[in-house]
Design an enzyme around this catalytic site. Structure first.
Site, PDB file in Angstrom:
ATOM      1  N   ARG A 102       0.823  -1.211   0.000  1.00 25.01           N
ATOM      2  CA  ARG A 102       0.000   0.000   0.000  1.00 25.01           C
ATOM      3  C   ARG A 102       0.852   1.252   0.000  1.00 25.01           C
ATOM      4  NH1 ARG A 102      -3.969   1.724   4.981  1.00 25.01           N
ATOM      5  NH2 ARG A 102      -2.158   2.861   5.739  1.00 25.01           N
ATOM      6  N   CYS A 104      -0.107   5.391   0.830  1.00 23.23           N
ATOM      7  CA  CYS A 104      -1.178   6.252   1.333  1.00 23.23           C
ATOM      8  C   CYS A 104      -0.614   7.658   1.434  1.00 23.23           C
ATOM      9  CB  CYS A 104      -1.677   5.769   2.693  1.00 23.23           C
ATOM     10  SG  CYS A 104      -3.108   6.690   3.295  1.00 23.23           S
TER      11      CYS A 104
END
Length: 124
Positions: A102, A104
């Protein structure tokens, strides 16, 4: 050969792009924002509610592509305010239990004034 994914169970594209594309055994989903596909509106103003709706939209899009949220390889998450990071994570982790890779980041603005947008790449 690429295939285009189209479903009415996730928000329609609001610009010149596809909801998702399938290439080989991978699906590349466009970023999902917290629009209810049944009404076309954002119905929650909290980061928690918006993240929940985004995750539901991602799940619907992946289902239409023939896969599931458990097969997500990578997510890219956009927040309009990094102060929402902890609250966002609390909802995100309930859905992305396989813990995909991920990124972010905080961005200045997200379309339609949303607080969160998530795009995913998943295996079929």
């Amino acid at each position: 050969m690429t295939k285009t994914v189209v479903t009415d169970k996730a928000p329609a594209a609001i610009g010149p792009y596809s909801q998702a594309k399938i290439f080989g055994n991978l699906v590349f989903a466009s970023g999902q924002i917290p629009i209810n596909p049944e009404t076309g509106n954002m119905e929650d103003t909290t980061i928690e509610g918006q993240t929940e709706r985004v995750c539901q939209n991602v799940e619907a899009l992946l289902e239409a592509a023939g896969t599931s949220i458990e097969k997500v390889i990578k997510t890219t998450c956009f927040l309009s305010d990094m102060a929402d990071f902890s609250a966002f994570n609390a909802v995100y982790e309930k859905h992305f239990t396989s813990k995909p890779a991920r990124s972010c980041v905080a961005v200045r603005e997200i379309p339609k004034g949303a607080k969160v947008e998530i795009e995913v790449t998943a295996e079929i």
